[in-house]
Design a protein around this motif. Structure first.
Motif, mmCIF file in Angstrom:
data_model
loop_
_atom_site.group_PDB
_atom_site.id
_atom_site.type_symbol
_atom_site.label_atom_id
_atom_site.label_comp_id
_atom_site.label_asym_id
_atom_site.label_seq_id
_atom_site.Cartn_x
_atom_site.Cartn_y
_atom_site.Cartn_z
ATOM 1 N N ALA A 87 0.856 -1.188 0.000
ATOM 2 C CA ALA A 87 0.000 0.000 0.000
ATOM 3 C C ALA A 87 0.887 1.232 0.000
ATOM 4 N N PHE A 88 0.575 2.165 -0.891
ATOM 5 C CA PHE A 88 1.356 3.392 -1.036
ATOM 6 C C PHE A 88 0.552 4.593 -0.561
ATOM 7 N N ASP A 89 1.264 5.579 -0.036
ATOM 8 C CA ASP A 89 0.726 6.927 0.144
ATOM 9 C C ASP A 89 1.245 7.796 -0.988
ATOM 10 N N VAL A 90 0.380 8.607 -1.581
ATOM 11 C CA VAL A 90 0.805 9.548 -2.615
ATOM 12 C C VAL A 90 1.375 10.781 -1.922
ATOM 13 N N VAL A 91 2.607 11.122 -2.242
ATOM 14 C CA VAL A 91 3.269 12.226 -1.547
ATOM 15 C C VAL A 91 3.330 13.486 -2.394
ATOM 16 N N THR A 92 2.999 13.404 -3.675
ATOM 17 C CA THR A 92 2.858 14.613 -4.470
ATOM 18 C C THR A 92 1.429 15.123 -4.346
ATOM 19 N N ASP A 93 1.244 16.430 -4.532
ATOM 20 C CA ASP A 93 -0.116 16.982 -4.552
ATOM 21 C C ASP A 93 -0.497 17.448 -5.946
ATOM 22 N N LYS A 94 0.272 17.030 -6.935
ATOM 23 C CA LYS A 94 0.027 17.444 -8.313
ATOM 24 C C LYS A 94 -0.685 16.329 -9.065
ATOM 25 N N ARG A 95 -1.861 16.640 -9.559
ATOM 26 C CA ARG A 95 -2.659 15.657 -10.292
ATOM 27 C C ARG A 95 -1.894 15.122 -11.509
ATOM 28 N N ALA A 96 -1.215 16.017 -12.245
ATOM 29 C CA ALA A 96 -0.498 15.595 -13.447
ATOM 30 C C ALA A 96 0.590 14.583 -13.113
ATOM 31 N N GLU A 97 1.263 14.751 -11.979
ATOM 32 C CA GLU A 97 2.303 13.804 -11.595
ATOM 33 C C GLU A 97 1.713 12.448 -11.232
ATOM 34 N N LEU A 98 0.531 12.443 -10.596
ATOM 35 C CA LEU A 98 -0.125 11.179 -10.274
ATOM 36 C C LEU A 98 -0.537 10.449 -11.542
ATOM 37 N N VAL A 99 -1.104 11.173 -12.498
ATOM 38 C CA VAL A 99 -1.492 10.549 -13.767
ATOM 39 C C VAL A 99 -0.264 10.000 -14.492
ATOM 40 N N GLU A 100 0.811 10.794 -14.517
ATOM 41 C CA GLU A 100 2.044 10.337 -15.155
ATOM 42 C C GLU A 100 2.572 9.067 -14.497
ATOM 43 N N LEU A 101 2.488 9.010 -13.177
ATOM 44 C CA LEU A 101 2.931 7.813 -12.460
ATOM 45 C C LEU A 101 2.125 6.597 -12.878
ATOM 46 N N LEU A 102 0.801 6.730 -12.940
ATOM 47 C CA LEU A 102 -0.036 5.603 -13.325
ATOM 48 C C LEU A 102 0.264 5.148 -14.747
ATOM 49 N N GLN A 103 0.583 6.093 -15.626
ATOM 50 C CA GLN A 103 0.972 5.723 -16.989
ATOM 51 C C GLN A 103 2.284 4.944 -16.979
ATOM 52 N N GLU A 104 3.255 5.429 -16.212
ATOM 53 C CA GLU A 104 4.550 4.746 -16.140
ATOM 54 C C GLU A 104 4.413 3.373 -15.494
ATOM 55 N N TRP A 105 3.628 3.290 -14.445
ATOM 56 C CA TRP A 105 3.404 1.998 -13.791
ATOM 57 C C TRP A 105 2.755 1.001 -14.751
ATOM 58 N N THR A 106 1.768 1.462 -15.503
ATOM 59 C CA THR A 106 1.082 0.564 -16.429
ATOM 60 C C THR A 106 2.033 0.048 -17.493
ATOM 61 N N ALA A 107 2.877 0.940 -18.023
ATOM 62 C CA ALA A 107 3.851 0.515 -19.020
ATOM 63 C C ALA A 107 4.805 -0.526 -18.443
ATOM 64 N N ALA A 108 5.265 -0.290 -17.225
ATOM 65 C CA ALA A 108 6.178 -1.238 -16.585
ATOM 66 C C ALA A 108 5.478 -2.561 -16.299
ATOM 67 N N ALA A 109 4.241 -2.490 -15.814
ATOM 68 C CA ALA A 109 3.494 -3.710 -15.487
ATOM 69 C C ALA A 109 3.259 -4.557 -16.726
ATOM 70 N N ALA A 110 2.963 -3.913 -17.868
ATOM 71 C CA ALA A 110 2.747 -4.651 -19.109
ATOM 72 C C ALA A 110 4.000 -5.435 -19.498
ATOM 73 N N ARG A 111 5.160 -4.878 -19.222
ATOM 74 C CA ARG A 111 6.404 -5.572 -19.519
ATOM 75 C C ARG A 111 6.685 -6.662 -18.492
ATOM 76 N N LEU A 112 6.604 -6.310 -17.206
ATOM 77 C CA LEU A 112 6.967 -7.249 -16.142
ATOM 78 C C LEU A 112 6.121 -8.508 -16.184
ATOM 79 N N THR A 113 4.833 -8.362 -16.408
ATOM 80 C CA THR A 113 3.959 -9.535 -16.390
ATOM 81 C C THR A 113 4.208 -10.472 -17.562
ATOM 82 N N GLN A 114 4.904 -9.982 -18.573
ATOM 83 C CA GLN A 114 5.251 -10.842 -19.712
ATOM 84 C C GLN A 114 6.674 -11.375 -19.598
ATOM 85 N N GLY A 115 7.289 -11.214 -18.437
ATOM 86 C CA GLY A 115 8.619 -11.759 -18.219
ATOM 87 C C GLY A 115 9.738 -10.869 -18.702
#
Length: 430
Positions: A85-113
């Protein structure tokens, strides 16, 4: 298997590689140079099909990442868990959205080995930190799934989401007897990593935490082993640390009608096709339980310990007969037996999809194991499913003498990522 970290060809490199800022070199660490900002979207285009050399058995093969629902919910439960479980430490909406985009890209790779970023653990600029930590190099995908959820605390006034909090994400009530520790409860965002290899699961969480540096911080995490539920009829029912088969009446991925009715959220809002997750860390007083007679243990659960059959029945999946009585005229299954209190017939037909794991977190310094069950249950609406079941158990279950709830979490898990242009929670931020 995961890539060898070879440097990508020039056409796939970040055009800013030769003029990296100090933030990119030392603070970002997110997905390396290539995954910063808009690069995170470009990275998704680098997700490839798993290589042919990857083993095809269910233990090592990859699980598809894209789909209507997130993987890791009805996916046949893997053997290992790393939940964070994470706490979001930025208060910028754009940074949170960017993080979710980066996480999704990484997850798509990681789950495929594959490795978390395009450059991998050893292929990027030598003056920059690698965009994969490397401990899963040469390991197969191991059926890794990554499942994300958003906690009630994310819907405060930081990101303009106050009006988008679903009604079903209502705070859980305080249940009798619980002893929750705030430091290991709650959280803005959760990630559930399940795999058959614990190193693969830990590697995935570690890399998402690395990518999130400066935008999220780890609030708490939990390792789990030995799944305590089966989520497919192809799986045998496992046992918890009390030695009993757990979750015999669990929802299964083959139960299409029941899943539509009890698991997936409906409507036309951002949660359609998603689900809600409740987590509870339940510590067991193992030493006391181990000195309890077999007859009392079976009476508490309402099941035969070896076969898993409801008392009075013969086989594990026999429907429990709550009216049946023994030769002494007493019910085979006691009025306060765990199986009776938790059964859908006594809770307004409430069904849950349980996906729990055993845990042992060392000892407590007093010669006792710090061990128990990390309970996870997915459902369409916790207000009408988890809450009534847990209320009945908290008030009457004799098992409470041997357990205590020390952690609690509630998360809205959005629908699946449809394709490489999508990302976790996109509809929430639209």
């Amino acid at each position: 298997m995961r890539g060898n970290g070879n440097r990508p060809p020039a056409e796939e490199r970040d055009p800013s590689e030769g003029r990296m800022s100090r933030r990119k070199l030392f603070g970002l660490g997110a997905a390396g140079v290539a995954a910063a900002g808009a690069g995170a979207l470009a990275t998704r285009s680098l997700v490839e099909e798993p290589p042919a050399a990857l083993a095809v058995d269910h233990v090592s093969a990859p699980v598809p990442f894209y789909g209507e629902h997130q993987a890791g919910i009805v996916t046949p439960a893997q053997d290992r868990l790393h939940f964070v479980a994470f706490d979001v430490v930025t208060d910028k909406r754009a940074e949170l959205v960017e993080l979710l985009q980066e996480w999704t890209a990484a997850a798509a790779r990681l789950t495929q080995g594959r490795e978390a970023g395009a450059y991998g653990a050893a292929g990027g600029p030598p003056e920059a930190a690698p965009d994969d930590t490397g401990e899963a190099l040469d390991l197969p995908a191991s059926a890794l799934t990554l499942t994300v959820g958003f906690g009630p605390s994310l819907f405060d006034d930081r990101f303009g989401l106050t009006g988008r909090r679903p009604a079903a994400l209502a705070d859980l009530p305080r249940f009798p007897g619980e002893q929750l520790v705030p430091e290991i409860s709650g959280g803005d965002i959760c990630v559930q990593a399940c795999a058959h290899d614990p190193q693969v699961a830990v590697h995935a969480v570690r890399n998402l935490a690395r990518i999130g540096f400066g935008r999220v911080s780890v609030r708490w995490s939990q390792l789990g082993f030995g799944r305590t539920s089966s989520t497919s009829r192809a799986q045998a029912t496992p046992r918890n640390l009390m030695g009993f088969k757990d979750g015999t009446n669990n929802l299964k991925l083959e139960d299409d009608r029941l899943l539509r009715e009890h698991l997936w959220a409906r409507g036309d809002d951002w949660m359609a096709g998603g689900t809600y997750l409740v987590t509870r860390k339940i510590r067991m007083t193992i030493e006391t339980w181990d000195r309890t007679s077999l007859a009392e243990q079976e009476a508490i659960f309402g099941r035969d310990k070896r076969a898993g059959a409801p008392l009075g029945g013969k086989a594990e999946f026999d429907p429990p007969d709550f009216a049946a009585k023994g030769p002494d005229g007493q019910p085979h299954i006691a009025p306060d037996a765990h199986i009776r209190l938790a059964h859908p017939s006594n809770n307004g037909n409430a069904h849950l999809l349980r996906r729990g794991y055993n845990y042992v977190d060392g000892s407590d310094g007093l010669g006792r194991l710090d061990a128990g069950l990390f309970f996870m249950a997915y459902q369409r609406d916790p207000r009408t499913q988890f809450v009534p079941v847990q209320t009945a158990l908290a008030k009457r279950d004799p098992l409470n003498e041997y357990i205590k709830h020390v952690s609690s979490g509630l998360f809205a898990c959005p629908p699946g990522v449809r394709d490489a242009g999508d990302y976790w929670g996109r509809a929430l931020f639209a």
